[in-house]
Write an enzyme that holds these catalytic residues in place. Structure first.
Site, mmCIF file in Angstrom:
data_model
loop_
_atom_site.group_PDB
_atom_site.id
_atom_site.type_symbol
_atom_site.label_atom_id
_atom_site.label_comp_id
_atom_site.label_asym_id
_atom_site.label_seq_id
_atom_site.Cartn_x
_atom_site.Cartn_y
_atom_site.Cartn_z
ATOM 1 N N ASP A 14 0.864 -1.183 0.000
ATOM 2 C CA ASP A 14 0.000 0.000 0.000
ATOM 3 C C ASP A 14 0.904 1.238 0.000
ATOM 4 O OD1 ASP A 14 -1.658 2.110 0.717
ATOM 5 O OD2 ASP A 14 -2.631 1.026 2.355
ATOM 6 N N ILE A 15 0.752 2.083 -0.996
ATOM 7 C CA ILE A 15 1.644 3.236 -1.152
ATOM 8 C C ILE A 15 1.474 4.258 -0.014
ATOM 9 C CG2 ILE A 15 0.181 4.744 -2.584
ATOM 10 C CD1 ILE A 15 2.728 5.068 -4.425
ATOM 11 N N ASN A 28 -7.361 12.157 -11.214
ATOM 12 C CA ASN A 28 -8.154 12.423 -12.427
ATOM 13 C C ASN A 28 -8.078 13.915 -12.728
ATOM 14 O OD1 ASN A 28 -10.311 13.769 -10.904
ATOM 15 N ND2 ASN A 28 -10.782 11.698 -10.178
ATOM 16 N N VAL A 37 -6.203 4.216 -5.707
ATOM 17 C CA VAL A 37 -5.069 4.771 -4.971
ATOM 18 C C VAL A 37 -5.334 6.231 -4.595
ATOM 19 C CG1 VAL A 37 -3.670 5.408 -7.004
ATOM 20 C CG2 VAL A 37 -2.546 4.795 -4.872
ATOM 21 N N ASP A 38 -6.057 6.942 -5.435
ATOM 22 C CA ASP A 38 -6.417 8.343 -5.174
ATOM 23 C C ASP A 38 -7.227 8.442 -3.878
ATOM 24 O OD1 ASP A 38 -6.767 11.046 -5.636
ATOM 25 O OD2 ASP A 38 -8.168 10.813 -7.313
ATOM 26 N N THR A 126 -3.479 1.590 -14.368
ATOM 27 C CA THR A 126 -3.737 0.147 -14.519
ATOM 28 C C THR A 126 -4.933 -0.349 -13.700
ATOM 29 O OG1 THR A 126 -2.260 -0.572 -12.738
ATOM 30 C CG2 THR A 126 -1.270 -0.303 -14.928
HETATM 31 N N1 AR6 Z 1 -1.325 1.587 -3.019
HETATM 32 C C1 AR6 Z 1 -0.733 1.300 -4.191
HETATM 33 N N2 AR6 Z 1 -1.420 1.015 -5.312
HETATM 34 C C2 AR6 Z 1 -2.760 1.017 -5.227
HETATM 35 C C3 AR6 Z 1 -3.464 1.296 -4.036
HETATM 36 C C4 AR6 Z 1 -2.689 1.596 -2.888
HETATM 37 N N3 AR6 Z 1 -3.250 1.903 -1.714
HETATM 38 N N4 AR6 Z 1 -4.805 1.205 -4.302
HETATM 39 C C5 AR6 Z 1 -4.920 0.848 -5.603
HETATM 40 N N5 AR6 Z 1 -3.701 0.734 -6.161
HETATM 41 P P1 AR6 Z 1 -6.459 3.244 -9.863
HETATM 42 P P2 AR6 Z 1 -6.106 4.602 -12.464
HETATM 43 C C6 AR6 Z 1 -3.319 0.371 -7.535
HETATM 44 O O1 AR6 Z 1 -7.787 2.705 -10.257
HETATM 45 O O2 AR6 Z 1 -6.287 3.332 -13.185
HETATM 46 C C7 AR6 Z 1 -9.364 6.996 -9.317
HETATM 47 O O3 AR6 Z 1 -10.725 6.956 -9.012
HETATM 48 C C8 AR6 Z 1 -4.311 -0.403 -8.352
HETATM 49 O O4 AR6 Z 1 -4.236 -1.797 -8.056
HETATM 50 O O5 AR6 Z 1 -6.273 3.778 -8.493
HETATM 51 O O6 AR6 Z 1 -4.966 5.501 -12.833
HETATM 52 C C9 AR6 Z 1 -8.908 8.379 -9.760
HETATM 53 O O7 AR6 Z 1 -9.618 9.396 -9.089
HETATM 54 C C10 AR6 Z 1 -3.817 -0.104 -9.769
HETATM 55 O O8 AR6 Z 1 -2.770 -0.997 -10.136
HETATM 56 O O9 AR6 Z 1 -5.998 4.457 -10.861
HETATM 57 C C11 AR6 Z 1 -9.191 8.377 -11.218
HETATM 58 O O10 AR6 Z 1 -10.528 8.742 -11.498
HETATM 59 C C12 AR6 Z 1 -3.198 1.293 -9.654
HETATM 60 O O11 AR6 Z 1 -3.122 1.567 -8.258
HETATM 61 C C13 AR6 Z 1 -8.959 6.957 -11.625
HETATM 62 O O12 AR6 Z 1 -9.151 6.173 -10.454
HETATM 63 C C14 AR6 Z 1 -4.006 2.370 -10.329
HETATM 64 O O13 AR6 Z 1 -5.388 2.109 -10.149
HETATM 65 C C15 AR6 Z 1 -7.553 6.721 -12.117
HETATM 66 O O14 AR6 Z 1 -7.448 5.405 -12.607
#
Ligand code: AR6
Length: 177
Positions: A14-15, A28, A37-38, A126
């Protein structure tokens, strides 16, 4: 001087739990938080991050895809959060790869402007943006190494790829070894 490959590390987790100068957020265009992650970064870092994001929105109307902005890290164990907006995967013919490359380059440039020495990236795009994980892993490993190669004066001495899921972790390990 440390070899570039020695500056790049891949971990699974977890980052929001890592300690670095800058944590990268996969945000976004609106910069007001979201899921994935956001959501995790805003929850763990607290409202100070959102307050600064709102100010950036007022000033420049959000963050275009491929670009990056910087805020405080609030309660996280970091000085900054660097928010970047990855591309939504639309089949690959809409400059998605180039836009993802831009994310990594622009984040690292901004990190250098703020004298960041250690930085942690999630696997941008991703998750809900559905960028194919193997291509995203190639791009992220390539862009970080080429940036460090081309910026010998950079103070960045540690880049962590913090992979939440097993597949990204495995892919990044392959690409960075
Ligand atoms: N630590 C590290 N990586 C994580 C964590 C965490 N706590 N949680 C998820 N990931 P995503 P996107 C990974 O969907 O595809 C948001 O709603 C996850 O497994 O967070 O760039 C924003 O507001 C995946 O591999 O981001 C935008 O609307 C990676 O983080 C949208 O999602 C990215 O997944 C951005 O989509």
């Amino acid at each position: 001087m440390t070899a570039i490959s020695e500056k790049i590390h891949v971990v699974q987790g977890d980052i929001t739990r890592v300690t670095v100068d800058a944590i990268v957020n996969a945000a976004n265009n609106g910069l007001l938080g979201g899921g994935g992650v956001d959501g995790a970064i805003h929850r763990a870092g607290g409202s100070e991050i959102l307050e600064e994001c709102k100010k950036i929105r007022e000033k420049q109307g959000g963050c275009p895809t491929g670009e990056a902005v910087i805020t405080t890290a609030g309660r996280l164990n970091a000085k900054y959060v660097i928010h970047t907006v990855g591309p939504v995967w639309q089949g690959g013919k809409h400059q998605e790869a180039q836009l993802l490359r831009n994310c990594y380059q622009n984040v690292l440039q901004l990190a250098d402007q703020y004298h960041v020495e250690t930085i942690a990236f999630p696997n941008i795009s991703t998750g809900v943006y559905h960028f194919p994980k193997p291509l995203a892993a190639d791009i992220s490993a390539e862009e970080v190494s080429s940036y460090l190669n081309e910026h010998k004066q950079s103070k960045i001495n540690k880049v962590l790829f913090v992979c939440f899921d097993e597949e990204n972790y495995r892919l990044l390990l392959e690409k960075t070894n």
